[in-house]
Design a protein around this motif. Structure first.
Motif, mmCIF file in Angstrom:
data_model
loop_
_atom_site.group_PDB
_atom_site.id
_atom_site.type_symbol
_atom_site.label_atom_id
_atom_site.label_comp_id
_atom_site.label_asym_id
_atom_site.label_seq_id
_atom_site.Cartn_x
_atom_site.Cartn_y
_atom_site.Cartn_z
ATOM 1 N N PRO A 56 96.756 57.713 121.169
ATOM 2 C CA PRO A 56 95.319 57.464 121.343
ATOM 3 C C PRO A 56 94.988 56.023 121.747
ATOM 4 N N HIS A 57 93.909 55.898 122.475
ATOM 5 C CA HIS A 57 93.337 54.599 122.857
ATOM 6 C C HIS A 57 94.277 53.754 123.714
ATOM 7 N N VAL A 58 95.123 54.404 124.486
ATOM 8 C CA VAL A 58 96.102 53.682 125.299
ATOM 9 C C VAL A 58 95.536 53.391 126.679
ATOM 10 N N ALA B 67 98.603 48.835 116.911
ATOM 11 C CA ALA B 67 97.249 49.379 116.776
ATOM 12 C C ALA B 67 96.519 48.714 115.606
ATOM 13 N N SER B 68 95.203 48.746 115.680
ATOM 14 C CA SER B 68 94.396 48.195 114.586
ATOM 15 C C SER B 68 94.574 49.059 113.338
ATOM 16 N N ALA B 69 94.239 48.499 112.201
ATOM 17 C CA ALA B 69 94.368 49.229 110.932
ATOM 18 C C ALA B 69 93.547 50.521 110.976
ATOM 19 N N ARG B 70 92.363 50.470 111.545
ATOM 20 C CA ARG B 70 91.503 51.658 111.626
ATOM 21 C C ARG B 70 92.146 52.744 112.484
ATOM 22 N N ALA C 35 95.246 54.226 110.686
ATOM 23 C CA ALA C 35 94.857 55.142 109.609
ATOM 24 C C ALA C 35 94.386 56.480 110.172
ATOM 25 N N ALA C 36 93.585 56.451 111.218
ATOM 26 C CA ALA C 36 93.079 57.692 111.816
ATOM 27 C C ALA C 36 94.216 58.516 112.393
ATOM 28 N N SER D 171 97.968 63.054 112.072
ATOM 29 C CA SER D 171 99.365 63.504 112.119
ATOM 30 C C SER D 171 99.725 64.260 110.855
ATOM 31 N N SER D 172 99.235 63.789 109.737
ATOM 32 C CA SER D 172 99.487 64.453 108.457
ATOM 33 C C SER D 172 98.848 65.841 108.445
ATOM 34 N N ARG D 173 97.631 65.950 108.977
ATOM 35 C CA ARG D 173 96.956 67.258 109.053
ATOM 36 C C ARG D 173 97.736 68.214 109.947
ATOM 37 N N ARG D 174 98.209 67.709 111.091
ATOM 38 C CA ARG D 174 98.992 68.567 111.999
ATOM 39 C C ARG D 174 100.266 69.044 111.324
#
Length: 148
Positions: free
Chosen positions: A18-20, A122-125, A128-129, A134-137
């Protein structure tokens, strides 16, 4: 089945985070960034990375950021991996890999390397997201495919 990694995988996996954004060096070499911080960088030939037999500069070096100096040392000191570093990168949290040796890694290994590289920049935010998603997947996949 465990397939060998390919250079194309580096591009696809880095872009899949994300955000790349992709910047291009002065010679057109791709530099993958998150929040304007590089995490995978296709280097141009440099005098610090040369073939010891010929003295020719390597044309195919990819740099990956790593989470820590300990992670870097674990990768470059393990003789079973194709990773290396040069004195220029002493103290820099990154490892180098020749694209011509990427097939010594599996797709899973290169995926983990790129994910770790992204997480290290990546930023901490954003970290974490991504980790939560990834954990949900992983939980959803294990619900559908229980371990035997």
């Amino acid at each position: 089945m465990r397939r060998q990694a390919r250079v194309e995988d580096v591009h696809e996996l880095a872009l899949g985070m994300p955000h790349v954004t992709v910047e291009h060096g002065v010679y057109g070499n791709p530099v993958y960034q998150v929040g304007r911080k590089s995490f995978v960088f296709f280097r141009t030939p440099r005098p610090d990375a040369v073939d010891p037999a010929t003295g020719e500069r390597y044309q195919d070096v990819i740099m990956f950021w790593v989470p820590s100096e300990a992670d870097k040392q674990a990768l470059v000191q393990d003789p079973s991996t194709p990773f290396f570093t040069t004195p220029r990168f002493d103290g820099h949290p990154s490892v180098l890999l020749r694209a011509s040796r990427i097939g010594e890694l599996t797709y899973q290994e290169i995926r983990e390397l790129i994910e770790d590289a992204w997480l290290s920049q990546a930023s901490a935010r954003r970290r974490a997201a991504w980790l939560e998603a990834s954990s949900r997947r992983a939980r959803t996949a294990s619900d559908h495919f229980p371990r035997l």
